[in-house]
Motif scaffolding. Structure first.
Motif, PDB file in Angstrom:
ATOM      1  N   PRO A  29       0.836  -1.214   0.000  1.00 24.98           N
ATOM      2  CA  PRO A  29       0.000   0.000   0.000  1.00 24.98           C
ATOM      3  C   PRO A  29       0.868   1.260   0.000  1.00 24.98           C
ATOM      4  O   PRO A  29       2.097   1.187   0.096  1.00 24.98           O
ATOM      5  CB  PRO A  29      -0.760  -0.136   1.321  1.00 24.98           C
ATOM      6  CG  PRO A  29       0.255  -0.794   2.225  1.00 24.98           C
ATOM      7  CD  PRO A  29       1.013  -1.769   1.349  1.00 24.98           C
ATOM      8  N   TRP A  30       0.212   2.409  -0.041  1.00 22.92           N
ATOM      9  CA  TRP A  30       0.949   3.679  -0.032  1.00 22.92           C
ATOM     10  C   TRP A  30       1.471   4.010   1.361  1.00 22.92           C
ATOM     11  O   TRP A  30       2.598   4.496   1.511  1.00 22.92           O
ATOM     12  CB  TRP A  30       0.041   4.802  -0.532  1.00 22.92           C
ATOM     13  CG  TRP A  30      -0.224   4.726  -2.001  1.00 22.92           C
ATOM     14  CD1 TRP A  30      -1.375   4.324  -2.618  1.00 22.92           C
ATOM     15  CD2 TRP A  30       0.695   5.045  -3.047  1.00 22.92           C
ATOM     16  NE1 TRP A  30      -1.239   4.362  -3.975  1.00 22.92           N
ATOM     17  CE2 TRP A  30       0.023   4.807  -4.275  1.00 22.92           C
ATOM     18  CE3 TRP A  30       2.000   5.502  -3.079  1.00 22.92           C
ATOM     19  CZ2 TRP A  30       0.630   5.009  -5.515  1.00 22.92           C
ATOM     20  CZ3 TRP A  30       2.605   5.709  -4.306  1.00 22.92           C
ATOM     21  CH2 TRP A  30       1.927   5.468  -5.508  1.00 22.92           C
TER      22      TRP A  30
ATOM     23  N   THR B  27      -3.771   3.212   4.641  1.00 20.03           N
ATOM     24  CA  THR B  27      -4.509   2.489   3.607  1.00 20.03           C
ATOM     25  C   THR B  27      -5.374   1.399   4.242  1.00 20.03           C
ATOM     26  O   THR B  27      -4.908   0.639   5.101  1.00 20.03           O
ATOM     27  CB  THR B  27      -3.539   1.841   2.597  1.00 20.03           C
ATOM     28  OG1 THR B  27      -2.745   2.858   1.994  1.00 20.03           O
ATOM     29  CG2 THR B  27      -4.310   1.081   1.521  1.00 20.03           C
TER      30      THR B  27
ATOM     31  N   MET C  71      -6.445  -1.887   4.405  1.00 22.07           N
ATOM     32  CA  MET C  71      -5.944  -3.137   3.831  1.00 22.07           C
ATOM     33  C   MET C  71      -7.069  -4.135   3.549  1.00 22.07           C
ATOM     34  O   MET C  71      -6.968  -4.940   2.624  1.00 22.07           O
ATOM     35  CB  MET C  71      -4.907  -3.770   4.753  1.00 22.07           C
ATOM     36  CG  MET C  71      -3.653  -2.911   4.956  1.00 22.07           C
ATOM     37  SD  MET C  71      -2.850  -2.497   3.383  1.00 22.07           S
ATOM     38  CE  MET C  71      -2.277  -4.122   2.867  1.00 22.07           C
TER      39      MET C  71
ATOM     40  N   LEU D  28      -8.428  -3.027   0.354  1.00 23.82           N
ATOM     41  CA  LEU D  28      -7.435  -3.318  -0.687  1.00 23.82           C
ATOM     42  C   LEU D  28      -7.556  -4.771  -1.136  1.00 23.82           C
ATOM     43  O   LEU D  28      -7.579  -5.081  -2.331  1.00 23.82           O
ATOM     44  CB  LEU D  28      -6.024  -3.038  -0.164  1.00 23.82           C
ATOM     45  CG  LEU D  28      -4.861  -3.217  -1.155  1.00 23.82           C
ATOM     46  CD1 LEU D  28      -3.714  -2.286  -0.781  1.00 23.82           C
ATOM     47  CD2 LEU D  28      -4.374  -4.648  -1.198  1.00 23.82           C
TER      48      LEU D  28
ATOM     49  N   LYS E 180       1.911  -5.068   4.266  1.00 23.48           N
ATOM     50  CA  LYS E 180       1.624  -5.451   2.880  1.00 23.48           C
ATOM     51  C   LYS E 180       0.683  -6.643   2.864  1.00 23.48           C
ATOM     52  O   LYS E 180       0.658  -7.446   3.805  1.00 23.48           O
ATOM     53  CB  LYS E 180       2.919  -5.788   2.128  1.00 23.48           C
ATOM     54  CG  LYS E 180       3.635  -7.028   2.661  1.00 23.48           C
ATOM     55  CD  LYS E 180       4.933  -7.276   1.898  1.00 23.48           C
ATOM     56  CE  LYS E 180       5.691  -8.489   2.469  1.00 23.48           C
ATOM     57  NZ  LYS E 180       6.972  -8.744   1.757  1.00 23.48           N
TER      58      LYS E 180
ATOM     59  N   PHE F 117      -5.123   2.462  -3.722  1.00 20.01           N
ATOM     60  CA  PHE F 117      -4.720   1.560  -2.642  1.00 20.01           C
ATOM     61  C   PHE F 117      -3.309   0.998  -2.836  1.00 20.01           C
ATOM     62  O   PHE F 117      -2.569   0.819  -1.880  1.00 20.01           O
ATOM     63  CB  PHE F 117      -5.693   0.378  -2.551  1.00 20.01           C
ATOM     64  CG  PHE F 117      -7.108   0.769  -2.261  1.00 20.01           C
ATOM     65  CD1 PHE F 117      -7.555   0.955  -0.961  1.00 20.01           C
ATOM     66  CD2 PHE F 117      -8.019   0.975  -3.288  1.00 20.01           C
ATOM     67  CE1 PHE F 117      -8.855   1.309  -0.685  1.00 20.01           C
ATOM     68  CE2 PHE F 117      -9.328   1.334  -3.033  1.00 20.01           C
ATOM     69  CZ  PHE F 117      -9.753   1.513  -1.723  1.00 20.01           C
ATOM     70  N   VAL F 118      -2.955   0.697  -4.087  1.00 14.87           N
ATOM     71  CA  VAL F 118      -1.750  -0.082  -4.365  1.00 14.87           C
ATOM     72  C   VAL F 118      -0.593   0.805  -4.830  1.00 14.87           C
ATOM     73  O   VAL F 118      -0.730   1.586  -5.773  1.00 14.87           O
ATOM     74  CB  VAL F 118      -2.037  -1.145  -5.447  1.00 14.87           C
ATOM     75  CG1 VAL F 118      -0.767  -1.943  -5.762  1.00 14.87           C
ATOM     76  CG2 VAL F 118      -3.135  -2.093  -4.974  1.00 14.87           C
ATOM     77  N   GLN F 119       0.528   0.660  -4.138  1.00 13.09           N
ATOM     78  CA  GLN F 119       1.752   1.348  -4.557  1.00 13.09           C
ATOM     79  C   GLN F 119       2.535   0.489  -5.553  1.00 13.09           C
ATOM     80  O   GLN F 119       3.005   0.968  -6.573  1.00 13.09           O
ATOM     81  CB  GLN F 119       2.632   1.644  -3.346  1.00 13.09           C
ATOM     82  CG  GLN F 119       3.934   2.360  -3.702  1.00 13.09           C
ATOM     83  CD  GLN F 119       4.922   2.350  -2.560  1.00 13.09           C
ATOM     84  OE1 GLN F 119       5.700   1.424  -2.419  1.00 13.09           O
ATOM     85  NE2 GLN F 119       4.861   3.400  -1.724  1.00 13.09           N
TER      86      GLN F 119
END
Length: 210
Positions: A133-134, A138, A140, A143, A171, A198-200
């Motif tokens: 995540p960022w 976030t 999760m 996500l 993560k 949501f996702v880096q």
């Protein structure tokens, strides 16, 4: 580009070392690079287990399936060509010679019979993905829900868990089973990364053939 002669022991050892870190010649799915390399090598031995695993896997696909593989180029060149007296070099279709025509028909018949009795082997892989995540704010749970909304023919989601990275950031580690000839792992990763809120990033933590 490195030129590798896969007819020699040195060339096969090069491929053994190359495949010790990879499932395919290029990327995470079979491609034309695998077909070209497969055509250039003789049947490997047990002393090169990585080559043997890869060779038997590519061999399990039919000629039609191989022809539909994506067009990718290997990082090396096999630099090998077929011997001049190879039976495949005989121009069966360009001659009216009765003997060659008979051989052609026999080969076509044998190929049809082999196709009719060939056992269909569905190649699958077990993959563990790290979805980062960022930041620690976030959601999760949301996500993971977004990731599981992804549906593809040949894709089955499995267990998941949260793994702490640092500073309270966790993560999502999630497992999935994919059918190799149906699901592109590269495309799956790109689809997950489209959840930009949501996702880096997404990394492949583990990749194993089933």
């Amino acid at each position: 580009m490195t030129v590798v002669d896969l007819k020699t022991a040195e060339g096969v050892q090069f491929l053994e070392n190359y495949l010790s870190q990879k499932s395919y010649i290029v990327g995470y799915e079979p491609s034309k690079a695998d077909v070209e390399t497969f055509s250039a090598i003789q049947a490997p031995q047990t002393k090169t287990p990585n080559v043997l695993r890869w060779y038997n896997h590519i061999k399990s696909f039919s000629d039609k399936e191989r022809s539909q593989f994506p067009n990718k180029k290997a990082e090396f060149s096999t630099g090998a060509s077929k011997p001049a007296d190879d039976d495949d070099d005989v121009d069966l279709f360009g001659s009216d010679d009765e003997e060659k025509e008979r051989i052609k028909q026999e080969r076509l018949k044998a190929y049809s019979e082999k196709k009719a009795t060939k056992k269909v082997i569905i190649a699958k892989s077990s993959i563990v993905l790290d979805v980062k995540p960022w930041d620690d704010e976030t959601d999760m749970k949301q996500l993971e829900q977004q990731v599981r909304t992804i549906t593809m023919d040949g894709l089955v989601w499995g267990a998941s868990k949260l793994v702490e990275i640092a500073f309270g950031i966790k993560k999502l580690q999630i497992m999935c089973i994919v059918e190799d000839d149906k699901v592109s792992v590269d495309a799956l990763v790109e689809t997950i990364q489209e959840f930009e809120d949501f996702v880096q990033s997404v990394d492949i933590a583990a990749f194993n053939k089933i």
